[in-house]
Design an enzyme around this catalytic site. Structure first.
Site, short mmCIF file in Angstrom:
data_model
loop_
_atom_site.label_atom_id
_atom_site.label_comp_id
_atom_site.label_asym_id
_atom_site.label_seq_id
_atom_site.Cartn_x
_atom_site.Cartn_y
_atom_site.Cartn_z
N GLY A 76 75.11 39.70 22.73
CA GLY A 76 76.03 39.15 21.72
C GLY A 76 77.27 40.00 21.52
O GLY A 76 77.42 41.07 22.09
N LYS A 88 88.55 43.44 19.78
CA LYS A 88 87.50 44.25 20.40
C LYS A 88 87.57 45.65 19.79
O LYS A 88 88.61 46.31 19.88
CB LYS A 88 87.72 44.32 21.92
CG LYS A 88 86.63 45.11 22.65
CD LYS A 88 86.73 44.93 24.15
CE LYS A 88 85.70 45.77 24.88
NZ LYS A 88 85.79 45.60 26.34
N ASP A 100 78.17 51.37 17.35
CA ASP A 100 79.03 51.35 16.16
C ASP A 100 80.02 50.19 16.10
O ASP A 100 80.74 50.05 15.11
CB ASP A 100 79.78 52.69 16.06
CG ASP A 100 80.55 53.01 17.33
OD1 ASP A 100 80.67 52.12 18.20
OD2 ASP A 100 81.03 54.15 17.46
N GLY A 101 80.11 49.41 17.17
CA GLY A 101 81.05 48.29 17.15
C GLY A 101 82.50 48.70 17.34
O GLY A 101 83.42 47.88 17.19
N ASP A 107 76.25 38.73 31.19
CA ASP A 107 76.95 38.64 29.90
C ASP A 107 78.43 38.96 30.07
O ASP A 107 79.22 38.79 29.13
CB ASP A 107 76.33 39.59 28.87
CG ASP A 107 76.22 41.01 29.37
OD1 ASP A 107 75.61 41.23 30.43
OD2 ASP A 107 76.77 41.92 28.73
P1 AMP Z 1 79.06 45.64 28.13
O1 AMP Z 1 78.11 45.57 29.28
O2 AMP Z 1 79.71 46.95 27.92
O3 AMP Z 1 80.06 44.53 28.17
O4 AMP Z 1 78.22 45.43 26.77
C1 AMP Z 1 76.89 45.02 26.69
C2 AMP Z 1 76.52 44.74 25.26
O5 AMP Z 1 76.67 45.93 24.46
C3 AMP Z 1 77.33 43.68 24.56
O6 AMP Z 1 76.48 42.96 23.71
C4 AMP Z 1 78.33 44.49 23.77
O7 AMP Z 1 78.80 43.78 22.66
C5 AMP Z 1 77.51 45.69 23.36
N1 AMP Z 1 78.34 46.87 23.08
C6 AMP Z 1 79.03 47.64 23.96
N2 AMP Z 1 79.65 48.64 23.33
C7 AMP Z 1 79.35 48.54 22.02
C8 AMP Z 1 79.68 49.28 20.84
N3 AMP Z 1 80.45 50.36 20.87
N4 AMP Z 1 79.17 48.85 19.66
C9 AMP Z 1 78.39 47.76 19.59
N5 AMP Z 1 78.02 47.04 20.65
C10 AMP Z 1 78.49 47.41 21.85
MG MG Z 2 80.30 42.87 27.84
#
Ligand code: AMP
Ligand code: MG
Length: 530
Positions: free
Chosen positions: A108, A131, A143-144, A278
């Protein structure tokens, strides 16, 4: 012609996603499994001191925003997440995905918050998405947030990709938050304070393969069908009203778009680095710029992602196969709607595998300036791919400089190729012999098509970029930005606007990687820590 918009409150929103799809009824912003819903309402986390570092005027144009509004204080506030403009609705969406080949369950929008769908003067829909604007129910243990370095990389590369002609999500803005974010860049127990930043991404939609997978994995066929139908009606209206036949047409279209995107990646030397399901857009757009990289020496085995260095699942030469694997996962997710496997397999084969093969050959022929494809071209192309890997050869420079070798001369002069190698000591007699043999075959082939040198050059330079976001160029812009100097970001944004037109005053942006950058973090290797 309608005038430009001078205040963000005058944007027109039509938020179909939140209006037509089921919402998460829980309102607490806490990490959890979100069941029976496509999204959760969640506000961006306010930040201390928003400051706009850069904006892309072409993207502002898509939204009909004036440059004045992009330079306003309010713009920084809104695109850092401190204020919702009129008509904006903030939400994070639920998706799942396969990460490095394993089903990962719910992922998500963990650090993406959508602001709604702008309808511009041409009646096009553009979803805005922040983002790095704080936690959502999908943030899991993170931490988002996002840091400046990764935000600069996303901002510059997505715009560069657009100007290169590669399907991609866009970036409107890059805003510093004035807050610190802690990151352990190498996962080696050395966390650092870094500057926080937010990018506003823009795309017709941010729907990923994983959006369909999550509902299929949970056996929620009602939601699966609802989401597929919504996607077809909003993102693929040309396919007609949803039905079993239209589902198949839709899957074929996703296969074709994905093939087209990967052919472009191979053309320009882009390695995504994390092609998890994803991170695959249903629209065939390049999405989620993380530990991506640009080929320097042509190496099918190269990946910039340190997390994937040992296995190389997503290395340059495997991107096409991994896209096929990902499409197979999407097909698996929609089987319940079609109730047959065979038609999906046939579509994957025809519209992705065969289509990719043909489109790749055509693209390679274009890189060589060939106006058509003949039977013998396959061998010519494969032998070139092998030749480029025998010694470390800069991919971008090879194709640009090859255009400068005058092939009309019997004894052609290969001096344009002199400065494109990373290890000149590798240029032994065997290599030089193979290169000459290949060039002679190429020359013969050109004679057959009776193409003039001027035409060849023009064709090649239209498909082989000279300015690409080389890893070290972007890293230099990041180094300066971390010290408060944003001029190199603006310069690169501008250089990447015309990636095919060589300009003598921009020679330094076309230069091959300097030696210092070979082992430098951010240049040759990247982690997912962003
Ligand atoms: P990615 O493979 O980096 O695109 O991310 C995989 C999952 O991790 C996705 O659901 C992202 O929203 C989540 N995500 C990545 N970095 C963060 C972050 N700093 N804080 C929260 N969720 C993250
Ligand atoms: Mg991603």
């Amino acid at each position: 012609m309608k005038t430009k918009i001078n205040t963000l409150d005058a944007l027109t929103f039509d938020n179909r996603f939140v209006r037509e799809l089921p919402v998460d009824l829980e309102i607490k912003n806490e990490t959890r499994q979100v069941m029976g819903a496509c999204y959760s309402n969640v506000l961006p986390t306010p930040v201390r001191e928003p400051r706009t570092v850069a904006f892309a005027k072409e993207v502002a144009d898509l939204l009909n925003l004036s440059e004045d509004v992009c330079e306003s204080e309010d713009f920084a506030q809104v695109f850092a997440g401190n204020r919702l403009a009129k008509g904006m609705e903030a939400y994070a969406t639920c998706y799942g995905g396969h990460q490095f080949g394993e089903w990962a369950g719910q992922l998500g929008d963990g650090r993406a918050i959508n602001l709604g769908e702008v309808v511009n003067h041409q009646k096009q829909y553009w979803t805005l998405q922040l983002k790095g604007a704080g936690k959502t129910p999908y943030s899991r243990r993170s931490d988002g947030l996002a840091v400046l370095r990764s935000s600069v990389r996303e901002f510059l590369c997505s715009e560069a990709m657009h100007h290169l002609g590669v399907p991609t999500t866009r970036a409107l803005s890059l805003v510093l938050t004035g807050e610190h974010v802690v990151r352990d860049m190498f996962y080696d127990g050395n966390p650092q304070h870094e500057q926080g930043a937010v990018v506003c991404r823009v795309a017709p939609s941010f729907t990923r393969f994983g959006h369909f997978q999550i509902f299929a994995a949970r056996d929620d066929l009602t939601l699966l069908k609802q989401f597929v139908d919504f996607t077809i009606r909003t993102d693929f209206p040309e396919l007609g009203e949803p039905s079993t036949a239209v589902y198949l047409k839709w899957f074929a279209e996703v296969c074709r778009r994905t093939a087209d995107m990967i052919v472009h990646w191979q053309r320009v030397g882009f390695v995504h680095g994390v092609m998890n399901t994803d991170n695959m857009s249903i629209l065939g757009l390049t999405i989620d710029y993380g530990p991506y990289g640009w080929l320097e020496n042509f190496d099918l085995d190269w990946t910039p992602n340190t997390t994937d260095a040992d296995i190389g699942r997503y290395r340059f030469g495997k991107q096409a196969r991994m896209a096929s694997w990902n499409l197979a996962q999407l097909a698996n997710a929609i089987i319940p709607l079609i109730q047959q496997i065979k038609p999906l397999q046939a579509i994957l084969d025809e519209h992705y595998i065969q289509n990719f093969r043909n489109a790749w050959s055509k693209m390679m022929a274009e890189k060589l300036g060939l106006p058509d494809i003949q039977e013998t071209d396959e061998a010519l192309i494969y032998d070139l791919v092998a030749l480029l890997q025998t010694v470390e050869t800069d991919m971008t420079l090879f194709f640009r400089q090859l255009a400068k070798v005058d092939m009309s001369q019997i004894e052609f002069d290969i001096s344009p190729l002199e400065d494109i190698y990373y290890s000149p000591e590798q240029l032994d007699e065997t290599y030089e012999h193979s290169r000459l043999e290949w060039l002679k075959r190429y020359q013969q082939r050109l004679h057959q098509s009776e193409i003039t040198e001027a035409e060849r050059c023009k064709r090649m330079n239209a498909t082989n970029p000279i300015y690409v976001p080389r890893n070290y160029l972007v890293q230099l812009a990041i180094d300066a930005a971390e010290q408060g100097d944003f001029s190199e970001i603006h310069k690169l944004l501008d250089v990447f606007r015309s990636p095919y037109d060589e300009k003598s005053n921009l020679a330094k942006y076309a230069a091959k990687r300097p030696d210092w950058a070979k082992e430098r973090a951010g240049c040759s290797m990247l982690s997912c820590s962003s």
